[in-house]
Design a protein around this motif. Structure first.
Motif, PDB file in Angstrom:
ATOM      1  N   VAL A 193      85.878  60.459  85.547  1.00  0.00           N
ATOM      2  CA  VAL A 193      85.243  59.244  85.495  1.00  0.00           C
ATOM      3  C   VAL A 193      84.800  58.741  84.160  1.00  0.00           C
ATOM      4  O   VAL A 193      84.643  59.715  83.346  1.00  0.00           O
ATOM      5  CB  VAL A 193      83.872  59.305  86.519  1.00  0.00           C
ATOM      6  N   ARG A 201      87.996  75.650  99.984  1.00  0.00           N
ATOM      7  CA  ARG A 201      86.604  75.160  99.977  1.00  0.00           C
ATOM      8  C   ARG A 201      86.282  74.115 101.313  1.00  0.00           C
ATOM      9  O   ARG A 201      87.074  73.292 101.679  1.00  0.00           O
ATOM     10  CB  ARG A 201      86.411  74.204  98.921  1.00  0.00           C
ATOM     11  N   GLY A 247      79.121  70.864  85.244  1.00  0.00           N
ATOM     12  CA  GLY A 247      80.202  69.698  85.448  1.00  0.00           C
ATOM     13  C   GLY A 247      80.031  68.676  84.246  1.00  0.00           C
ATOM     14  O   GLY A 247      80.646  67.617  84.264  1.00  0.00           O
ATOM     15  N   GLN A 258      81.068  63.635  75.635  1.00  0.00           N
ATOM     16  CA  GLN A 258      79.638  63.806  76.320  1.00  0.00           C
ATOM     17  C   GLN A 258      79.107  65.007  75.572  1.00  0.00           C
ATOM     18  O   GLN A 258      77.696  64.782  75.624  1.00  0.00           O
ATOM     19  CB  GLN A 258      80.177  64.275  77.692  1.00  0.00           C
ATOM     20  N   ARG A 266      86.706  68.553 100.838  1.00  0.00           N
ATOM     21  CA  ARG A 266      86.753  67.291  99.816  1.00  0.00           C
ATOM     22  C   ARG A 266      88.106  66.747  99.830  1.00  0.00           C
ATOM     23  O   ARG A 266      89.185  67.300  99.758  1.00  0.00           O
ATOM     24  CB  ARG A 266      86.323  68.076  98.570  1.00  0.00           C
ATOM     25  N   THR A 279      77.130  67.038  88.065  1.00  0.00           N
ATOM     26  CA  THR A 279      77.572  65.610  87.839  1.00  0.00           C
ATOM     27  C   THR A 279      78.561  65.158  88.987  1.00  0.00           C
ATOM     28  O   THR A 279      78.641  64.123  89.486  1.00  0.00           O
ATOM     29  CB  THR A 279      78.154  65.261  86.461  1.00  0.00           C
ATOM     30  N   ARG A 296      79.788  62.199  94.089  1.00  0.00           N
ATOM     31  CA  ARG A 296      80.098  62.209  95.490  1.00  0.00           C
ATOM     32  C   ARG A 296      78.862  61.309  96.079  1.00  0.00           C
ATOM     33  O   ARG A 296      79.097  60.698  97.131  1.00  0.00           O
ATOM     34  CB  ARG A 296      80.269  63.612  96.062  1.00  0.00           C
ATOM     35  N   LYS A 317      81.248  77.208  89.447  1.00  0.00           N
ATOM     36  CA  LYS A 317      80.140  76.944  88.472  1.00  0.00           C
ATOM     37  C   LYS A 317      78.972  76.388  89.625  1.00  0.00           C
ATOM     38  O   LYS A 317      77.818  76.867  89.453  1.00  0.00           O
ATOM     39  CB  LYS A 317      80.631  75.495  87.800  1.00  0.00           C
ATOM     40  N   ARG A 343      93.598  68.227  88.392  1.00  0.00           N
ATOM     41  CA  ARG A 343      92.281  68.531  87.868  1.00  0.00           C
ATOM     42  C   ARG A 343      92.441  69.739  86.775  1.00  0.00           C
ATOM     43  O   ARG A 343      91.680  69.642  85.852  1.00  0.00           O
ATOM     44  CB  ARG A 343      91.178  68.658  89.048  1.00  0.00           C
ATOM     45  N   PRO A 388      87.959  73.671  87.862  1.00  0.00           N
ATOM     46  CA  PRO A 388      87.754  73.493  89.020  1.00  0.00           C
ATOM     47  C   PRO A 388      87.873  74.845  89.936  1.00  0.00           C
ATOM     48  O   PRO A 388      88.593  75.434  89.748  1.00  0.00           O
ATOM     49  CB  PRO A 388      88.550  72.284  89.475  1.00  0.00           C
ATOM     50  N   ARG A 427      81.825  67.288  79.917  1.00  0.00           N
ATOM     51  CA  ARG A 427      83.415  67.617  80.244  1.00  0.00           C
ATOM     52  C   ARG A 427      84.286  66.851  79.183  1.00  0.00           C
ATOM     53  O   ARG A 427      85.619  67.457  79.379  1.00  0.00           O
ATOM     54  CB  ARG A 427      83.717  66.973  81.712  1.00  0.00           C
ATOM     55  N   HIS A 432      91.318  62.570  88.226  1.00  0.00           N
ATOM     56  CA  HIS A 432      90.884  62.160  86.847  1.00  0.00           C
ATOM     57  C   HIS A 432      89.591  62.102  86.653  1.00  0.00           C
ATOM     58  O   HIS A 432      88.752  62.299  87.570  1.00  0.00           O
ATOM     59  CB  HIS A 432      91.550  60.891  86.575  1.00  0.00           C
TER      60      HIS A 432
HETATM   61  N1  LIG Z   1      81.138  65.057  83.481  1.00  0.00           N
HETATM   62  C1  LIG Z   1      82.060  64.334  83.957  1.00  0.00           C
HETATM   63  N2  LIG Z   1      82.991  63.513  83.409  1.00  0.00           N
HETATM   64  C2  LIG Z   1      83.768  62.759  84.029  1.00  0.00           C
HETATM   65  N3  LIG Z   1      83.973  62.655  85.416  1.00  0.00           N
HETATM   66  C3  LIG Z   1      83.181  63.784  85.974  1.00  0.00           C
HETATM   67  C4  LIG Z   1      82.267  64.558  85.302  1.00  0.00           C
HETATM   68  N4  LIG Z   1      81.487  65.279  86.392  1.00  0.00           N
HETATM   69  C5  LIG Z   1      82.338  64.987  87.559  1.00  0.00           C
HETATM   70  N5  LIG Z   1      83.113  63.815  87.395  1.00  0.00           N
HETATM   71  C6  LIG Z   1      84.015  63.507  88.416  1.00  0.00           C
HETATM   72  O1  LIG Z   1      83.676  63.973  89.453  1.00  0.00           O
HETATM   73  C7  LIG Z   1      84.966  64.885  90.265  1.00  0.00           C
HETATM   74  C8  LIG Z   1      84.379  66.232  90.967  1.00  0.00           C
HETATM   75  O2  LIG Z   1      83.656  67.006  90.122  1.00  0.00           O
HETATM   76  P1  LIG Z   1      83.235  68.366  90.210  1.00  0.00           P
HETATM   77  O3  LIG Z   1      82.454  68.571  91.704  1.00  0.00           O
HETATM   78  O4  LIG Z   1      82.343  69.104  89.079  1.00  0.00           O
HETATM   79  O5  LIG Z   1      84.702  69.254  90.561  1.00  0.00           O
HETATM   80  P2  LIG Z   1      85.438  70.372  90.056  1.00  0.00           P
HETATM   81  O6  LIG Z   1      85.591  71.101  91.328  1.00  0.00           O
HETATM   82  O7  LIG Z   1      86.639  69.816  89.517  1.00  0.00           O
HETATM   83  O8  LIG Z   1      84.728  70.876  89.112  1.00  0.00           O
HETATM   84  C9  LIG Z   1      85.581  65.313  88.937  1.00  0.00           C
HETATM   85  O9  LIG Z   1      86.976  65.647  89.377  1.00  0.00           O
HETATM   86  C10 LIG Z   1      85.736  63.957  88.277  1.00  0.00           C
HETATM   87  O10 LIG Z   1      86.416  62.818  88.769  1.00  0.00           O
END
Ligand SMILES: Nc1ncnc2c1ncn2[C@@H]1O[C@H](COP(=O)(O)OP(=O)(O)O)[C@@H](O)[C@H]1O
Length: 285
Positions: free
Chosen positions: A111, A176, A139, A146, A220, A83, A88, A65, A231, A61, A142, A109
């Motif tokens: 999803v 951010r 993303g 997957q 956020r 993703t 969001r 990316k 995270r 995080p 993860r 956590h």
């Molecule tokens: N591939 C994924 N598998 C499971 N949860 C995801 C996935 N992509 C995003 N999420 C969920 O959406 C949230 C935000 O994702 P993202 O914007 O990619 O955050 P980050 O800044 O942590 O990279 C994650 O903390 C998670 O809860």
């Protein structure tokens, strides 16, 4: 897993994404999603020369990316699919899924694979009906599950693993900001860490918003210190093995960010052999 695979494949094949219940190997009923991957011309494993690139961005995080995936997507003319953005979007809707997701995301956590695959399948589906070809995923994947599902339905050409030291990641997440009106991404953190004990320093200037966005900035809800630390822990626990998954397959490009966008972008293009591409784009603009 087989059913999860089918959902992605079906999406790549251009039919509707769906969820299904299949029997687990041990015989118990288990809810298993399938990632539906839309058909892009000749099929999901279409020759890479006939389609747009299929790249994946990995990284903790706050590493950037979204920034670099979005720049490359413009350069290469393929969609940037994050993703986190799909999650969001779902969160901002009034659907019943939103409440369930908000609790998970705000604790830092992941999803469930089922939900994320359904959201991604829908996004791929819409893109396919609009003639999209190729993608840069940000993303996803993860989790190892997957990654296996994605591998089961399409070929990934390259995985770019962005790296940055953890103290900087935390500062970047906390800095951010998003413009609530135009959706632009900014960062108010000013990072200037001196090198010590042989470790190089790092300097990243803030990415400040233009005056018309400045009064509309939001943070956020999952970018608090406690949630970012969680995270990062989840990334090291669950997503680090995904790096190894692609390393073993010879697809991983490791890229340590040397600083902010002005230093990192040209170096990333060089690492990807895309410098000429960027020159042509700039000349054409
Ligand atoms: N591939 C994924 N598998 C499971 N949860 C995801 C996935 N992509 C995003 N999420 C969920 O959406 C949230 C935000 O994702 P993202 O914007 O990619 O955050 P980050 O800044 O942590 O990279 C994650 O903390 C998670 O809860």
């Amino acid at each position: 897993m087989a059913a999860l695979n089918r959902l992605l494949r079906t999406s790549f094949l251009g039919s509707l994404s769906r969820m299904s219940t299949t029997a687990a190997p041990e015989g118990g009923g288990r809810f298993v999603p399938e990632l539906a991957v839309p058909k892009m011309g000749a099929g999901p494993r279409r020759d890479h020369r006939e389609r747009g690139v299929q790249w994946v961005f990995l990284g903790c995080p706050g590493v950037g990316k979204g920034t670099y995936a979005s720049r490359l997507s413009q350069l290469l003319g393929v969609p940037h699919i994050a993703t986190g953005d799909l999650v969001r979007e779902e969160l901002s809707s009034s659907g019943s899924l939103a409440q369930q997701l908000s609790a998970i995301v705000n604790q830092g956590h992941l999803v469930s694979d089922e939900i994320i695959i359904e959201l991604l399948s829908k996004r791929l589906q819409n893109g396919a009906s609009n003639g999209e070809s190729g993608f840069i995923l940000d993303g996803f994947p993860r989790t190892i599950r997957q990654a296996e599902i994605l591998e089961g339905v399409t070929d990934i050409d390259l995985v770019i693993n962005l790296k940055l030291r953890e103290d900087v990641l935390l500062k970047k997440c906390l800095g951010r900001r998003i413009c609530s009106q135009c959706g632009g991404n900014f960062n108010v953190a000013s990072i200037d860490i001196k090198g010590e004990n042989g470790r190089p320093g790092i300097n990243m200037a803030p990415l400040l918003p233009p005056p018309n966005c400045a009064a509309k900035l939001i943070t956020r809800s999952d970018d608090t210190e406690e949630v970012v630390k969680e995270r990062l822990r989840v990334y090291n626990d669950t997503s680090l093995p995904v790096e190894e998954f692609y390393r073993k397959r010879g697809k991983l490009l490791e890229f340590e960010l040397p600083g902010g966008i002005p230093e990192s972008w040209p170096k990333l293009l060089r690492a990807l052999n895309l410098e000429d591409h960027d020159d042509k784009q700039s000349a054409a603009a």
